[in-house]
Design a protein around this motif. Structure first.
Motif, PDB file in Angstrom:
ATOM      1  N   GLY A  12       0.827  -1.203   0.000  1.00  0.00           N
ATOM      2  CA  GLY A  12       0.000   0.000   0.000  1.00  0.00           C
ATOM      3  C   GLY A  12       0.855   1.243   0.000  1.00  0.00           C
ATOM      4  O   GLY A  12       2.086   1.183  -0.115  1.00  0.00           O
ATOM      5  N   PRO A  35      -2.344   3.753  -5.905  1.00  0.00           N
ATOM      6  CA  PRO A  35      -3.239   2.581  -5.957  1.00  0.00           C
ATOM      7  C   PRO A  35      -3.759   2.314  -7.367  1.00  0.00           C
ATOM      8  O   PRO A  35      -3.863   1.154  -7.776  1.00  0.00           O
ATOM      9  N   HIS A  65      -2.924  -7.237  -3.396  1.00  0.00           N
ATOM     10  CA  HIS A  65      -3.751  -6.046  -3.169  1.00  0.00           C
ATOM     11  C   HIS A  65      -2.828  -4.872  -2.846  1.00  0.00           C
ATOM     12  O   HIS A  65      -1.787  -5.054  -2.204  1.00  0.00           O
ATOM     13  N   TYR A  66      -3.241  -3.681  -3.277  1.00  0.00           N
ATOM     14  CA  TYR A  66      -2.465  -2.463  -2.996  1.00  0.00           C
ATOM     15  C   TYR A  66      -3.476  -1.411  -2.551  1.00  0.00           C
ATOM     16  O   TYR A  66      -4.394  -1.073  -3.304  1.00  0.00           O
ATOM     17  N   VAL A  67      -3.316  -0.919  -1.328  1.00  0.00           N
ATOM     18  CA  VAL A  67      -4.354  -0.055  -0.751  1.00  0.00           C
ATOM     19  C   VAL A  67      -3.774   1.262  -0.226  1.00  0.00           C
ATOM     20  O   VAL A  67      -2.615   1.316   0.197  1.00  0.00           O
ATOM     21  N   LEU A 115      -3.164   3.848   2.620  1.00  0.00           N
ATOM     22  CA  LEU A 115      -3.068   3.675   4.082  1.00  0.00           C
ATOM     23  C   LEU A 115      -2.936   5.050   4.742  1.00  0.00           C
ATOM     24  O   LEU A 115      -1.831   5.614   4.796  1.00  0.00           O
ATOM     25  N   ALA A 154       5.559  -1.228   1.328  1.00  0.00           N
ATOM     26  CA  ALA A 154       4.704  -0.053   1.157  1.00  0.00           C
ATOM     27  C   ALA A 154       5.476   1.065   0.482  1.00  0.00           C
ATOM     28  O   ALA A 154       6.704   1.149   0.604  1.00  0.00           O
TER      29      ALA A 154
END
Ligand code: NAP
Length: 284
Positions: free
Chosen positions: A18, A30, A45-47, A49, A71
């Motif tokens: 993320g 993202p 998954h890449y979110v 934060l 990250a």
């Protein structure tokens, strides 16, 4: 398999990564990472934060335990992460900031800075005839991004690096840290440092949506110079347009944003992604 060994070897999960910032809603990372994950059919998954500055250290220590493999880091945490990371690469230490973290299996946090790599890769892709060591480089600005640009240009063999910043002491500091090839110009004389320059970089935030344009006198700018802007919103800044009107080859800042993301994506998700028109469109 005994219940005990099943407990000690959990099933593999899709890697999580993320981007850490405060605020974070504006980040385009993202969009880019999800584009690459979809494109290559990778599980992961890449979110975004959102992490408040006072929660940075605790959040960084918690993320690996939650299954994160790494990250990206953005404003305002790029400098502060260096104090939390266990291992800091030489280039991140020299720049004084990190934008890419790797959470290793042994629990340690590894901090790197890929902005300079992204800066050079963008020029190599979009100005293939550009030779960094053909003449002096002129960098306008002396913030965090400028430090990454300075480091990468010096590493590329630039013989003289000229720099001007509104707050002169930050440019003087860069000279003190990066050495004799750096020449500091007064902000009021920034136009003078363009004379004979082979590479010209706007590394300030001027020209960005909501900011005044960068107004540096371009009379001394040679049409042979390569001119680039770190600002990518808008893509064509007034500074780039004026340089283009003088006949210069110009390169916008979006490619740097895309390329700086490549090493992290490759490390976290196991595939080196391509920076191409589809990737550009994904973040526009
Ligand atoms: P920063 O550390 O806050 O530095 C900002 C720089 O802009 C400083 O040199 C500052 O001068 C100068 N500046 C700001 N307002 C100014 C004004 N009104 N007049 C003159 N100078 C002014 O920010 P940063 O992280 O270096 O980022 C700089 C820009 O690069 C931002 O637009 C950022 O979005 C962009 N960036 C792009 C990429 C990319 O991938 N394309 C990556 C990183 C950053 P003072 O020192 O005098 O305040």
């Amino acid at each position: 398999m005994s219940p005990q060994s099943a407990q000690s070897e959990p099933p593999p999960h899709a890697p999580l990564a993320g981007v850490i910032g405060w605020p974070i809603a504006q980040s385009r990372s993202p969009l880019l990472h999800r584009h690459w994950l979809d494109r290559y059919g990778l599980s992961g998954h890449y979110v975004p934060l959102p992490v408040r500055p006072e929660h940075l250290a605790a959040s960084l220590r918690a993320l690996p335990k939650l299954g994160f493999v790494g990250a990206n880091v953005t404003i305002p945490h790029k400098e502060a992460v260096l104090t939390v990371a266990d291992i800091v690469t030489d280039r991140a230490a020299l720049i004084g900031a990190a934008n890419t973290l790797i959470f290793r299996d042994d629990g340690t946090i590894h901090a790197d800075n890929t902005d300079g790599y992204g800066f050079i890769a963008n020029l190599e892709q979009n100005a293939p005839d550009w030779l960094p060591d053909l003449g002096p480089a002129a960098v306008i600005g002396a913030g965090g991004a400028a430090r990454a640009v300075v480091a990468s240009l010096l590493e590329s063999g630039v013989s003289e690096l000229r720099i001007a910043n509104r707050t002169r002491i930050r440019a003087d500091q860069i000279k003190a840290e990066f050495g004799a090839r750096v020449v500091v110009y007064d902000w009021a004389q920034a136009g003078n440092m363009l004379e004979g320059a082979n590479t010209v970089v706007n590394a300030t935030s001027m020209g960005m949506v909501g900011q005044p344009p960068l107004r540096v006198l371009l009379d001394a700018l040679s049409p042979d110079a390569l001119v680039t802007d770190l600002v990518y919103a808008p893509l064509m800044t007034e500074f780039l347009r004026n340089a283009q009107d003088r006949g210069c080859h110009v390169v916008d800042g979006l490619g740097m944003l895309l390329h700086q993301a490549v090493p992290g994506f490759e490390r976290w998700f196991g595939r080196r992604p391509e920076v191409d028109e589809a990737a550009r469109q994904a973040v526009l």
